[in-house]
Design a protein around this motif. Sequence first.
Motif, PDB file in Angstrom:
ATOM      1  N   THR A  21       2.007  46.429  25.961  1.00 23.59           N
ATOM      2  CA  THR A  21       3.461  46.590  26.404  1.00 23.59           C
ATOM      3  C   THR A  21       4.268  45.090  26.486  1.00 23.59           C
ATOM      4  O   THR A  21       5.290  44.864  25.799  1.00 23.59           O
ATOM      5  CB  THR A  21       3.860  47.240  27.871  1.00 23.59           C
ATOM      6  N   ILE A  22       3.389  44.324  27.071  1.00 24.94           N
ATOM      7  CA  ILE A  22       3.725  42.887  26.839  1.00 24.94           C
ATOM      8  C   ILE A  22       3.867  42.389  25.692  1.00 24.94           C
ATOM      9  O   ILE A  22       4.941  41.531  25.305  1.00 24.94           O
ATOM     10  CB  ILE A  22       2.904  42.089  27.947  1.00 24.94           C
ATOM     11  N   ALA A  23       3.019  42.776  24.755  1.00 20.95           N
ATOM     12  CA  ALA A  23       3.145  42.103  23.318  1.00 20.95           C
ATOM     13  C   ALA A  23       4.279  42.760  22.571  1.00 20.95           C
ATOM     14  O   ALA A  23       4.977  42.014  21.903  1.00 20.95           O
ATOM     15  CB  ALA A  23       1.639  42.535  22.567  1.00 20.95           C
ATOM     16  N   VAL A  24       4.681  43.871  22.928  1.00 17.51           N
ATOM     17  CA  VAL A  24       5.870  44.664  22.279  1.00 17.51           C
ATOM     18  C   VAL A  24       7.185  43.905  22.784  1.00 17.51           C
ATOM     19  O   VAL A  24       7.870  43.721  21.890  1.00 17.51           O
ATOM     20  CB  VAL A  24       5.836  46.123  22.621  1.00 17.51           C
ATOM     21  N   VAL A  25       7.149  43.835  24.111  1.00 12.55           N
ATOM     22  CA  VAL A  25       8.239  42.973  24.585  1.00 12.55           C
ATOM     23  C   VAL A  25       8.308  41.473  24.069  1.00 12.55           C
ATOM     24  O   VAL A  25       9.557  40.870  23.523  1.00 12.55           O
ATOM     25  CB  VAL A  25       8.165  42.863  26.082  1.00 12.55           C
ATOM     26  N   TYR A  26       7.241  40.864  23.911  1.00 12.90           N
ATOM     27  CA  TYR A  26       7.479  39.616  23.118  1.00 12.90           C
ATOM     28  C   TYR A  26       7.811  39.711  21.621  1.00 12.90           C
ATOM     29  O   TYR A  26       8.639  38.712  21.309  1.00 12.90           O
ATOM     30  CB  TYR A  26       5.948  38.867  23.227  1.00 12.90           C
ATOM     31  N   ILE A  27       7.269  40.808  21.047  1.00 12.08           N
ATOM     32  CA  ILE A  27       7.807  40.757  19.674  1.00 12.08           C
ATOM     33  C   ILE A  27       9.256  41.079  19.447  1.00 12.08           C
ATOM     34  O   ILE A  27       9.983  40.580  18.558  1.00 12.08           O
ATOM     35  CB  ILE A  27       6.916  41.838  18.802  1.00 12.08           C
ATOM     36  N   HIS A  28       9.733  41.913  20.446  1.00 17.79           N
ATOM     37  CA  HIS A  28      11.064  42.379  20.281  1.00 17.79           C
ATOM     38  C   HIS A  28      11.998  41.189  20.682  1.00 17.79           C
ATOM     39  O   HIS A  28      13.112  41.195  19.905  1.00 17.79           O
ATOM     40  CB  HIS A  28      11.467  43.485  21.211  1.00 17.79           C
ATOM     41  N   PHE A  29      11.816  40.375  21.531  1.00 20.92           N
ATOM     42  CA  PHE A  29      12.745  39.302  21.900  1.00 20.92           C
ATOM     43  C   PHE A  29      12.404  37.984  21.398  1.00 20.92           C
ATOM     44  O   PHE A  29      12.678  37.012  21.498  1.00 20.92           O
ATOM     45  CB  PHE A  29      12.629  39.151  23.410  1.00 20.92           C
ATOM     46  N   ASP A  30      11.436  37.989  20.319  1.00 19.31           N
ATOM     47  CA  ASP A  30      11.038  36.825  19.436  1.00 19.31           C
ATOM     48  C   ASP A  30      10.494  35.827  20.654  1.00 19.31           C
ATOM     49  O   ASP A  30      10.661  34.433  20.468  1.00 19.31           O
ATOM     50  CB  ASP A  30      12.013  36.295  18.780  1.00 19.31           C
ATOM     51  N   LEU A  31       9.733  36.191  21.450  1.00 22.61           N
ATOM     52  CA  LEU A  31       9.197  35.167  22.263  1.00 22.61           C
ATOM     53  C   LEU A  31       7.678  34.692  21.719  1.00 22.61           C
ATOM     54  O   LEU A  31       6.850  35.345  21.419  1.00 22.61           O
ATOM     55  CB  LEU A  31       8.900  35.858  23.658  1.00 22.61           C
ATOM     56  N   GLY A  32       7.490  33.157  21.971  1.00 24.57           N
ATOM     57  CA  GLY A  32       6.180  32.720  21.546  1.00 24.57           C
ATOM     58  C   GLY A  32       5.318  32.466  22.747  1.00 24.57           C
ATOM     59  O   GLY A  32       5.753  32.170  23.803  1.00 24.57           O
ATOM     60  N   THR A  33       4.263  32.368  22.238  1.00 27.73           N
ATOM     61  CA  THR A  33       3.159  31.893  23.536  1.00 27.73           C
ATOM     62  C   THR A  33       2.800  30.509  23.184  1.00 27.73           C
ATOM     63  O   THR A  33       2.318  30.298  22.192  1.00 27.73           O
ATOM     64  CB  THR A  33       1.948  32.831  23.768  1.00 27.73           C
ATOM     65  N   LEU A  82      -0.943  38.380  16.225  1.00 24.67           N
ATOM     66  CA  LEU A  82      -0.697  38.049  14.842  1.00 24.67           C
ATOM     67  C   LEU A  82       0.908  38.663  14.376  1.00 24.67           C
ATOM     68  O   LEU A  82       1.346  37.849  13.480  1.00 24.67           O
ATOM     69  CB  LEU A  82      -1.638  38.704  13.850  1.00 24.67           C
ATOM     70  N   CYS A  83       1.190  39.725  14.928  1.00 26.42           N
ATOM     71  CA  CYS A  83       2.601  40.391  14.474  1.00 26.42           C
ATOM     72  C   CYS A  83       3.424  39.326  15.161  1.00 26.42           C
ATOM     73  O   CYS A  83       4.318  39.370  14.527  1.00 26.42           O
ATOM     74  CB  CYS A  83       2.401  41.553  15.104  1.00 26.42           C
ATOM     75  N   LEU A  84       3.246  38.743  16.349  1.00 26.84           N
ATOM     76  CA  LEU A  84       4.219  38.067  17.079  1.00 26.84           C
ATOM     77  C   LEU A  84       4.357  36.788  16.236  1.00 26.84           C
ATOM     78  O   LEU A  84       5.599  36.412  15.866  1.00 26.84           O
ATOM     79  CB  LEU A  84       3.803  37.819  18.335  1.00 26.84           C
ATOM     80  N   TRP A  85       3.122  36.217  15.641  1.00 28.91           N
ATOM     81  CA  TRP A  85       3.543  35.151  15.039  1.00 28.91           C
ATOM     82  C   TRP A  85       4.293  35.271  13.676  1.00 28.91           C
ATOM     83  O   TRP A  85       5.050  34.526  13.408  1.00 28.91           O
ATOM     84  CB  TRP A  85       2.184  34.392  14.981  1.00 28.91           C
ATOM     85  N   ILE A  86       3.858  36.308  13.184  1.00 27.21           N
ATOM     86  CA  ILE A  86       4.715  36.803  11.871  1.00 27.21           C
ATOM     87  C   ILE A  86       6.197  37.040  12.038  1.00 27.21           C
ATOM     88  O   ILE A  86       6.917  36.430  11.156  1.00 27.21           O
ATOM     89  CB  ILE A  86       3.968  37.876  11.131  1.00 27.21           C
ATOM     90  N   SER A  87       6.444  37.621  13.016  1.00 26.42           N
ATOM     91  CA  SER A  87       7.875  37.762  13.546  1.00 26.42           C
ATOM     92  C   SER A  87       8.396  36.491  13.607  1.00 26.42           C
ATOM     93  O   SER A  87       9.773  36.274  13.271  1.00 26.42           O
ATOM     94  CB  SER A  87       8.091  38.620  14.336  1.00 26.42           C
ATOM     95  N   VAL A  88       8.059  35.706  14.747  1.00 25.06           N
ATOM     96  CA  VAL A  88       8.667  34.222  14.916  1.00 25.06           C
ATOM     97  C   VAL A  88       8.780  33.531  13.703  1.00 25.06           C
ATOM     98  O   VAL A  88       9.693  32.703  13.413  1.00 25.06           O
ATOM     99  CB  VAL A  88       7.939  33.441  16.015  1.00 25.06           C
TER     100      VAL A  88
END
Length: 93
Positions: A21-33, A82-88
């Motif tokens: 759930t946290i990862a989906v929120v990060y992906i949705h709002f384009d937040l990086g870690t 990885l999905c987060l990194w690709i989206s950002v």
Amino acid sequence: MDNRPNSVATLCVALAFVPGTIAVVYIHFDLGTSRVLFNPITLAALFWLIVTSLHYRHTRTRSAAWIFALFPIAFTEPFLLLCLWISVKYFSK
């Protein structure tokens, strides 16, 4: 009749879905870690593992052991990061 093991088991099952759930929120709002090891996704997965391990040590039942079957759900974090990194990287505005 004690409902504590059932409520802790329910908590363990619910906590298994928190990292995703946290990862989906990060992906949705384009937040990086900025931190790879100590980010909220990894910490939530490790928290699930600690709570589930303590629950199993306390009860030592088959139903408590079956909660460990949720391990792949709680630790899908590398794929979701990885999905987060690709989206950002490729889909940022």
